[in-house]
Design a protein around this motif. Structure first.
Motif, PDB file in Angstrom:
ATOM      1  N   ALA A 329       0.803  -1.129   0.191  1.00 26.23           N
ATOM      2  CA  ALA A 329      -0.049  -0.049  -0.108  1.00 26.23           C
ATOM      3  C   ALA A 329       0.876   1.328   0.080  1.00 26.23           C
ATOM      4  O   ALA A 329       0.423   2.192  -0.653  1.00 26.23           O
ATOM      5  CB  ALA A 329      -0.909   0.332   1.154  1.00 26.23           C
ATOM      6  N   ILE A 330       1.919   1.280   0.697  1.00 25.23           N
ATOM      7  CA  ILE A 330       2.699   2.546   0.821  1.00 25.23           C
ATOM      8  C   ILE A 330       3.499   2.496  -0.619  1.00 25.23           C
ATOM      9  O   ILE A 330       3.665   3.820  -0.978  1.00 25.23           O
ATOM     10  CB  ILE A 330       3.670   2.566   2.003  1.00 25.23           C
ATOM     11  CG1 ILE A 330       4.844   1.603   2.180  1.00 25.23           C
ATOM     12  CG2 ILE A 330       2.709   2.468   3.248  1.00 25.23           C
ATOM     13  CD1 ILE A 330       5.826   1.817   3.208  1.00 25.23           C
ATOM     14  N   LEU A 331       3.786   1.420  -1.075  1.00 21.07           N
ATOM     15  CA  LEU A 331       4.707   1.614  -2.341  1.00 21.07           C
ATOM     16  C   LEU A 331       3.627   1.936  -3.554  1.00 21.07           C
ATOM     17  O   LEU A 331       4.278   2.992  -4.278  1.00 21.07           O
ATOM     18  CB  LEU A 331       5.190   0.064  -2.688  1.00 21.07           C
ATOM     19  CG  LEU A 331       6.422  -0.342  -1.738  1.00 21.07           C
ATOM     20  CD1 LEU A 331       6.625  -1.791  -2.443  1.00 21.07           C
ATOM     21  CD2 LEU A 331       7.451   0.488  -1.987  1.00 21.07           C
ATOM     22  N   GLU A 332       2.497   1.636  -3.363  1.00 19.56           N
ATOM     23  CA  GLU A 332       1.716   2.128  -4.422  1.00 19.56           C
ATOM     24  C   GLU A 332       1.406   3.738  -4.410  1.00 19.56           C
ATOM     25  O   GLU A 332       1.089   4.645  -5.217  1.00 19.56           O
ATOM     26  CB  GLU A 332       0.367   1.131  -4.462  1.00 19.56           C
ATOM     27  CG  GLU A 332       0.702  -0.255  -5.018  1.00 19.56           C
ATOM     28  CD  GLU A 332       0.918  -0.312  -6.437  1.00 19.56           C
ATOM     29  OE1 GLU A 332       0.089   0.140  -7.145  1.00 19.56           O
ATOM     30  OE2 GLU A 332       2.240  -0.309  -6.697  1.00 19.56           O
ATOM     31  N   ALA A 333       1.038   3.856  -2.941  1.00 25.53           N
ATOM     32  CA  ALA A 333       0.859   5.378  -2.753  1.00 25.53           C
ATOM     33  C   ALA A 333       1.974   6.211  -3.148  1.00 25.53           C
ATOM     34  O   ALA A 333       1.629   7.164  -3.517  1.00 25.53           O
ATOM     35  CB  ALA A 333       0.355   5.476  -1.292  1.00 25.53           C
ATOM     36  N   ALA A 334       3.352   5.720  -2.796  1.00 26.65           N
ATOM     37  CA  ALA A 334       4.320   6.466  -2.981  1.00 26.65           C
ATOM     38  C   ALA A 334       4.305   6.730  -4.786  1.00 26.65           C
ATOM     39  O   ALA A 334       4.762   7.602  -5.339  1.00 26.65           O
ATOM     40  CB  ALA A 334       5.853   5.621  -2.756  1.00 26.65           C
TER      41      ALA A 334
END
Length: 515
Positions: A329-334
């Motif tokens: 989730a944080i990779l995709e948000a980044a």
């Protein structure tokens, strides 16, 4: 699953992931009656299931061997995350001009022998006695009671020379209620006793965690932050005594003598790192304010390290739900926020050491890479798993000032929001978000959908079957989209989120921000 660590397979998975990201695929925007034409142009509406699945499958692969802090698989996961940051063009925020905030953990083996004699009583390892830490010790003498033993100015220490003495401290602290506070207080006592040159520290344990659990936990290897005065000074011999029903209250009395013998707990270096990258905001004024997007990437390891039953055919605790899903989730948000940057700056932060006591986030809170005063919000994502694919669950939704953005961000992808699941579990204080909250930063936990700790959650939580094959990747995709869009809305809001009036962390927030 087979227990393996093939470098060839690891590299292959890395290359496979990069190749999936590099392919041109038709966008699969989540259907939503509330999606507008302008919204659909945002990058998060074009995430693909294939890309999300590739991240999870690598991070939760057998080759990473459960990502235990201090082990090779943990470092491989950290490197993978750093390379994703590099590929996305995030600014390195680490401590050496790269993406890593290095932490010098130590791996502490279990004690092999210990006993304590006082009068006619002999306390034994694995029964009335557990060894917390320290070097091999054989010491006899009168004990000195130091109260809770937490501070130099406390009555127990004040004006007393304790060098070479056997100290006795009351367990816990006046404020310690849960495991995190109890263990944190114990570590603080050990650090102070070591600094003062004590011969040993005996802690009288009568806290809320059942003694059977304590006994089992400390009969295994742990990974800790060192508590010696420096890297070459081993900590004082430190034991817990089961003082249920105050049965060893005589240890508080002057003139009581004991003999303590322990094999100690051998400690070796177990380095790890948080991973950090920055997306600069677009607003000339607001870009000096940061929101943090965080998730822990460590898990519990292999075999006995995992702490739960396992089959010989599958000894790897892959941690797909906990927390490869959150890291994805944080990779995709980044990716989404770097492609179309928000008003405020964003620090994307992957924590190590969560499973060993929230230590990666604790270390960060004490050594922030961005000043905490400029950090206005932390949107942490972590969870034991999901049992409801129609919702996300948010611990701290009503407390941390961004309810409207969280509800709008999830609704855009057809998901509802369930606030404060399993309240009896005290979940707000059991994930990395709490270490921001303690410092005053509003910090909810954005979690996969559940309402209670039901059988579906328990089936996977810290179990060897928590692997990618068991996931509903259509839900994982929408979850990542909802998280990314929520992050964007918070980063773009005109005013800072604020703690709810009367919240137990409100005072810390006012102190941090000078309100």
């Amino acid at each position: 699953m087979q227990f393996s660590a093939s470098l060839t397979l690891v590299v292959g998975l890395l290359l496979a992931t990069f190749s999936v990201q590099g392919q041109t695929r038709p966008a699969k925007a989540a259907s939503s009656p509330k999606s507008t034409a302008s919204n659909l142009k945002l990058p998060e509406f074009s995430f693909t299931r294939a890309e999300v699945e590739a991240h999870v499958r690598f991070l939760a692969s057998d080759e990473l061997e459960g990502r235990r802090t201090g082990e090779k698989g943990n470092w491989t996961a950290a490197r993978y995350i750093a390379e994703q940051f590099r590929q996305l063009g995030l600014k390195p925020a680490g401590d050496q001009g790269d993406y890593f905030q290095r932490i010098n953990f130590e791996k502490v083996g279990a004690a092999t022998s210990a006993m304590m004699m006082m009068g006619k009583d002999t306390l034994k390892l694995g029964k009335e006695l557990v060894v917390m830490a320290g070097k091999p010790t054989d010491v006899s003498g009168e004990v000195m009671y130091v109260g809770y033993g937490l501070t130099d100015g406390e009555d127990g220490y004040k004006g007393r020379d304790v060098k070479g003495r056997i100290l006795v401290a009351q367990g816990g602290s006046p404020d310690a209620k849960g495991p995190r506070e109890i263990f944190s207080a114990s570590a603080a006592k050990r650090k102070l006793a070591t600094e003062k040159g004590a011969a040993a520290l005996i802690e009288l344990y009568s806290e809320s965690i059942p003694w059977g659990f304590v006994n089992q936990y400390f009969s295994r290897e742990q990974v800790n932050l060192p508590t010696g005065t420096n890297s070459t000074t081993p900590s004082v011999a430190h034991v817990w005594v089961n003082n249920a029903n105050n049965q060893y209250k005589q240890l508080k009395e002057a003139g009581q003598s004991v003999t303590l013998r322990t094999s100690g707990r051998p400690a070796v270096a177990a380095p790890s790192a948080n991973v950090a990258g920055i997306i600069e905001g677009t607003d000339p004024k607001l870009k000096d304010e940061y929101i943090v997007l965080s998730a822990h990437f460590d898990h519990v390891g292999v075999g006995k390290q995992g702490g739960s039953a396992y089959q010989p055919s599958d000894s790897i605790f892959n941690g797909a739900r906990d927390n490869a899903m959150g890291v994805t989730a944080i990779l995709e948000a980044a990716k989404a926020l770097s492609q179309q940057r928000p008003s405020r700056s964003v620090l994307v932060l992957a924590f190590t050491g969560e499973e060993i006591g929230l230590l990666g986030s604790k270390y960060y809170a004490e050594h922030p890479l961005v000043p905490l005063k400029q950090t206005i919000f932390d949107l942490d994502t972590d969870g034991a798993g999901y049992s409801d694919t129609t919702i996300v669950s948010v611990i701290g939704l009503e407390r941390t000032g961004a309810k409207a953005e969280i509800e709008a961000g999830t609704k855009a992808f057809g998901l509802g929001v369930f606030a404060e699941p399993a309240p009896e579990q005290g979940l707000f204080d059991r994930s990395d978000n709490v270490n921001f909250a303690i410092k005053g930063v509003p910090a909810p936990d954005f979690s996969p959908g559940f309402k209670s700790f039901d059988q579906e959650i328990a089936k996977y939580y810290h179990q060897a079957i928590d692997n990618p094959e068991s996931l509903n990747f259509n839900y994982v995709l929408r979850y990542c989209q909802a998280y990314a869009h929520t992050a964007r809305l918070i980063a773009n809001r005109p005013t800072r989120p604020q703690w709810s009036a009367g919240d137990k962390y409100e005072a810390a927030g006012k102190a941090l921000y000078g309100q």
